[in-house]
Design an enzyme around this catalytic site. Structure first.
Site, mmCIF file in Angstrom:
data_model
loop_
_atom_site.group_PDB
_atom_site.id
_atom_site.type_symbol
_atom_site.label_atom_id
_atom_site.label_comp_id
_atom_site.label_asym_id
_atom_site.label_seq_id
_atom_site.Cartn_x
_atom_site.Cartn_y
_atom_site.Cartn_z
ATOM 1 N N GLY A 77 29.887 49.868 41.394
ATOM 2 C CA GLY A 77 30.751 48.990 40.619
ATOM 3 C C GLY A 77 30.436 47.535 40.904
ATOM 4 O O GLY A 77 30.482 47.094 42.051
ATOM 5 N N GLY A 79 32.077 44.886 39.704
ATOM 6 C CA GLY A 79 33.196 44.027 39.347
ATOM 7 C C GLY A 79 33.498 43.054 40.467
ATOM 8 O O GLY A 79 32.658 42.763 41.327
ATOM 9 N N VAL A 80 34.726 42.547 40.482
ATOM 10 C CA VAL A 80 35.116 41.531 41.453
ATOM 11 C C VAL A 80 34.925 42.025 42.884
ATOM 12 O O VAL A 80 34.285 41.359 43.713
ATOM 13 C CB VAL A 80 36.588 41.115 41.227
ATOM 14 C CG1 VAL A 80 37.034 40.138 42.307
ATOM 15 C CG2 VAL A 80 36.758 40.489 39.852
ATOM 16 N N SER A 120 33.969 50.658 44.174
ATOM 17 C CA SER A 120 34.833 49.648 43.551
ATOM 18 C C SER A 120 34.763 49.798 42.038
ATOM 19 O O SER A 120 34.200 48.971 41.332
ATOM 20 C CB SER A 120 34.413 48.243 43.980
ATOM 21 O OG SER A 120 33.053 48.005 43.680
ATOM 22 N N ARG A 158 41.062 50.162 39.596
ATOM 23 C CA ARG A 158 42.294 50.527 40.278
ATOM 24 C C ARG A 158 43.223 51.245 39.304
ATOM 25 O O ARG A 158 43.105 51.090 38.083
ATOM 26 C CB ARG A 158 42.977 49.282 40.852
ATOM 27 C CG ARG A 158 42.092 48.537 41.852
ATOM 28 C CD ARG A 158 42.800 47.356 42.482
ATOM 29 N NE ARG A 158 43.942 47.766 43.287
ATOM 30 C CZ ARG A 158 43.856 48.208 44.536
ATOM 31 N NH1 ARG A 158 42.685 48.319 45.133
ATOM 32 N NH2 ARG A 158 44.942 48.540 45.220
ATOM 33 N N HIS A 160 34.657 9.771 39.896
ATOM 34 C CA HIS A 160 33.199 9.782 40.075
ATOM 35 C C HIS A 160 32.852 9.412 41.511
ATOM 36 O O HIS A 160 33.381 8.435 42.031
ATOM 37 C CB HIS A 160 32.549 8.776 39.126
ATOM 38 C CG HIS A 160 31.056 8.676 39.316
ATOM 39 N ND1 HIS A 160 30.190 9.666 38.889
ATOM 40 C CD2 HIS A 160 30.279 7.731 39.921
ATOM 41 C CE1 HIS A 160 28.952 9.319 39.203
ATOM 42 N NE2 HIS A 160 28.983 8.146 39.836
#
Length: 475
Positions: free
Chosen positions: A190, A192-193, A279, A282, A454
């Site tokens: 997986g 993902g995050v 992962s 969920r 800046h």
């Protein structure tokens, strides 16, 4: 002590504890039930986010990023370090301290706001006169009565079919945060995050990391241009990501784990590793809630069915966070928790799903809000796009991190901002400007005309907004 409450909140994660605090601030008598335990068996409110999610993962990411900078980038600044070592036990110990500080902070807020906290599992008993009875199962069993109930029981890691988590070889996000030594080889399923963040932690510390992803595209929910830029950065770092794979048999032994899979070319391959982190998403946590006792409606995923205001099918019962529809994000749960408390008080709680930011805390960070370019094309929306690379940003050069870009998407006619996408340094902080702007229906020109400090990374957002109309200041 009376066990009669105006509001009973089940779960003390980001949605639950925030709902409890806001309800108490609005004058309700509030109880909150939570079963998370710390290492000594004491209460550990904060849910997945605080205990095995957002907070501990960021602690490990920070430690590993320091190690990476000291190993590979300090010399550029004239800082000689010599041979470095990583004390993983100390790193994990620091992570645990950060988690406990957050746990204790929530308990302090409960006390400050006169919220009665119950340590144990909360479950429905039955509907009662003017509300509901809720059983607390823990060291001390009690029955509470609440006029209104808020369910915030969160989510659990999804396991691979036929391969349960043993938290020794096959790890969920929980086990991934407790690895006691740097594995020589690490496989994650997986991208993902969780996969990218945990993969980044252990790659920086010296692990050989491979991520297997079933989808043919990388980060399909992310704007395609941003995802491609991120993939190039991860490839350069040595994070191996294989897309379009089909995972087969997984075998565990005392030596570690073996993962059989078929790659995108149809070749049958096997990866041997010390650890496997799964992962793949969920699932809503309604285990033990005893929803059937009161007729609480669940959908086919096991999530609690709610309307746009987080009301369930039962009068006086609300649900928020991962256990309901929508993105499984801690800040989404928090917003719903506040909104529900305010709605119970007759106020107009507000949650705008279109302006919920998403963040992946890798290096480079990835953050976005609103719609992607591919979504706008699919919806037939006429739009203008503007991008600006951090390579041309003075502050990014001074930081020594010029990876990535800022991308603005605006309505072709009205110039209203429809989406902002960032990959690069401090993207998690920069995205907030875009969220505020979109909440106020700002145009790209509005951002372009605002004075930005800046040198700062935020000048890249100004430049990207200018680029929507093919203009630039090019600081």
């Amino acid at each position: 002590m009376s066990n009669q409450f105006d509001v009973v909140v089940i779960g003390a994660g980001p949605g639950g504890y925030i709902a409890a605090i806001r309800a108490a601030q609005l004058g309700f008598k509030v109880a909150c039930i939570d079963e998370w335990k710390n290492a000594t068996g004491g209460p550990a409110p904060g849910g997945t986010c605080t205990n095995v999610g957002c907070i501990p993962s960021k602690a490990l990411l920070q430690s590993s990023e320091h190690f990476e900078h000291a190993n590979h980038h300090f010399a550029d600044h004239g800082i000689a370090t010599g041979k470095l070592t990583m004390d993983v036990a100390k790193m994990v110990g620091r992570k645990d301290t950060v988690v406990k500080q957050n746990n204790d902070g929530i308990l302090y807020l409960f006390k400050k706001n006169k919220i009665t906290f119950f340590h144990g599992r909360g479950s429905f008993v039955k509907a009662a006169e003017g509300g509901y009875e809720v059983q607390v199962t823990g060291a001390k069993e009690e029955v509470l009565t609440g006029k209104q109930i808020v369910i915030a029981t969160g989510s659990n890691a999804r396991a691979l079919p036929g391969t349960p988590f043993d938290e020794v070889n096959v790890l969920s996000n929980d086990g991934a945060l407790k690895i006691g030594a740097v594995p020589k080889k690490l496989v994650l399923i997986g991208s993902g995050v969780i996969g990218l963040e945990m993969g980044s932690v252990w790659r920086r510390l010296g692990a050989d990391v491979t991520i297997l992803e079933g989808l043919p595209t990388f980060l399909g929910a992310v704007d395609e241009q941003i995802a491609k830029e991120a993939k190039k950065a991860f490839d350069k770092q040595g994070l191996k990501i294989e897309l379009g794979v089909k995972v087969g048999e997984i075998k565990t032994s005392k030596k570690g784990v073996s993962v059989a899979y078929t790659n995108a070319k149809g070749e049958a391959l096997t990866l041997d590793a010390d650890k496997l982190i799964v992962s793949i998403g969920r699932v809503p946590n309604t285990i033990g809630l005893n929803a059937e006792a009161v007729g609480l409606a669940l959908d086919e995923r096991g999530a609690i069915v709610v309307d746009a205001e987080c009301k369930t099918n039962l009068p006086g019962v609300w649900a928020v966070g991962d256990v309901v529809r929508g993105p499984m994000l801690a800040h989404k749960a928090e917003e719903e928790g506040v909104a529900v408390a305010e709605r119970m008080a007759g106020q107009h709680g507000h949650v705008n799903f279109n302006t919920i930011p998403w963040v992946i805390y890798t290096s480079p960070e990835i953050a976005w809000v609103g719609r992607t370019e591919q979504q706008l094309k699919a919806d037939g929306v006429a739009y203008k796009a503007g991008t600006f690379p951090f390579l041309a940003n003075g502050r990014a050069r001074a930081l020594g991190d010029t990876t990535g870009m800022v991308k603005f998407l605006a309505d072709a006619k009205t110039d209203e901002i429809l989406g902002v996408h960032i990959v690069g340094p401090m993207a998690s902080e920069l995205i907030s400007e875009a969220v505020v702007a979109m909440e106020f229906k700002a145009s790209a020109e509005d951002i372009a005309r605002i004075c930005h400090a800046h040198p700062s990374l935020s000048e890249a957002t100004k430049e990207a907004a200018l680029a929507v109309d093919k203009r630039t200041l090019n600081f």
